[in-house]
Design an enzyme around this catalytic site. Structure first.
Site, short mmCIF file in Angstrom:
data_model
loop_
_atom_site.label_atom_id
_atom_site.label_comp_id
_atom_site.label_asym_id
_atom_site.label_seq_id
_atom_site.Cartn_x
_atom_site.Cartn_y
_atom_site.Cartn_z
N ASN A 56 16.08 39.41 12.33
CA ASN A 56 16.76 39.28 11.71
C ASN A 56 16.66 38.52 10.50
O ASN A 56 16.93 38.42 9.32
CB ASN A 56 18.56 38.75 11.62
CG ASN A 56 18.87 37.30 12.27
OD1 ASN A 56 17.50 36.45 12.88
ND2 ASN A 56 19.90 36.97 12.64
N CYS A 57 15.12 38.08 10.36
CA CYS A 57 14.25 36.68 9.31
C CYS A 57 13.80 37.95 8.57
O CYS A 57 12.84 39.28 9.42
CB CYS A 57 13.39 35.93 10.18
SG CYS A 57 12.30 35.87 9.03
N ASP A 58 13.58 37.76 7.44
CA ASP A 58 13.15 38.81 6.24
C ASP A 58 11.92 38.83 6.44
O ASP A 58 11.48 40.14 6.36
CB ASP A 58 13.72 38.48 5.01
CG ASP A 58 14.92 38.31 5.00
OD1 ASP A 58 16.21 39.61 5.07
OD2 ASP A 58 16.21 37.93 3.55
N ARG A 92 10.73 40.53 9.79
CA ARG A 92 10.37 42.18 8.69
C ARG A 92 9.65 42.60 8.29
O ARG A 92 8.94 44.20 8.54
CB ARG A 92 11.91 42.40 8.51
CG ARG A 92 12.99 42.15 10.43
CD ARG A 92 14.35 43.01 9.11
NE ARG A 92 15.06 43.07 8.49
CZ ARG A 92 16.18 42.16 7.94
NH1 ARG A 92 16.79 42.02 8.72
NH2 ARG A 92 16.43 41.40 6.89
N LEU A 131 12.01 36.35 14.57
CA LEU A 131 13.87 35.80 14.77
C LEU A 131 13.87 38.23 14.27
O LEU A 131 13.12 37.94 13.53
CB LEU A 131 15.13 35.85 13.92
CG LEU A 131 14.85 34.62 14.62
CD1 LEU A 131 15.29 33.62 13.25
CD2 LEU A 131 14.87 34.23 15.80
#
Length: 105
Positions: free
Chosen positions: A8-10, A13, A6
């Site tokens: 927006n998944c830390d 990223r 995803l």
């Protein structure tokens, strides 16, 4: 190299930051190709299902009893992230063993 996760998944990223040649495939927007999902289940089994996600918590008890493969196919955000596909291997998660296997110091 493709990272299924995803945007927006830390954790995703962090992995992308350390793998500059890696391409992100957002599973919420694009899903997971059937062949990749089948191969991942063959290798990782039920570990592929993320039972700590908000998507999991939103499922009914009846849905939670369904086979993990069906759940992830229907709700790709239930997949543990990241799933990294190289030319010849699949890696699940962003732990020290995955980082070592991909040559990240």
């Amino acid at each position: 190299m493709i990272l299924y996760g995803l945007k927006n998944c830390d954790t995703c990223r962090k992995a992308l930051k350390n793998l500059p040649d890696c391409q992100l495939s957002d599973v919420r927007a694009e899903g997971v190709p059937e062949t990749v999902l089948t191969d991942a289940f063959a290798q990782f089994g039920d570990r592929l299902l993320n039972t700590r996600s908000t998507t999991w918590r939103g499922l009914s008890a009846e849905d939670r009893d369904r086979p993990p493969f069906e759940l992830i196919r229907e709700h790709p955000a239930l997949m543990k992230r990241p799933l990294i596909k190289t030319e010849d291997a699949l890696y699940l998660g962003w732990d020290k063993s995955t980082q070592a296997a991909l040559g990240v110091a």
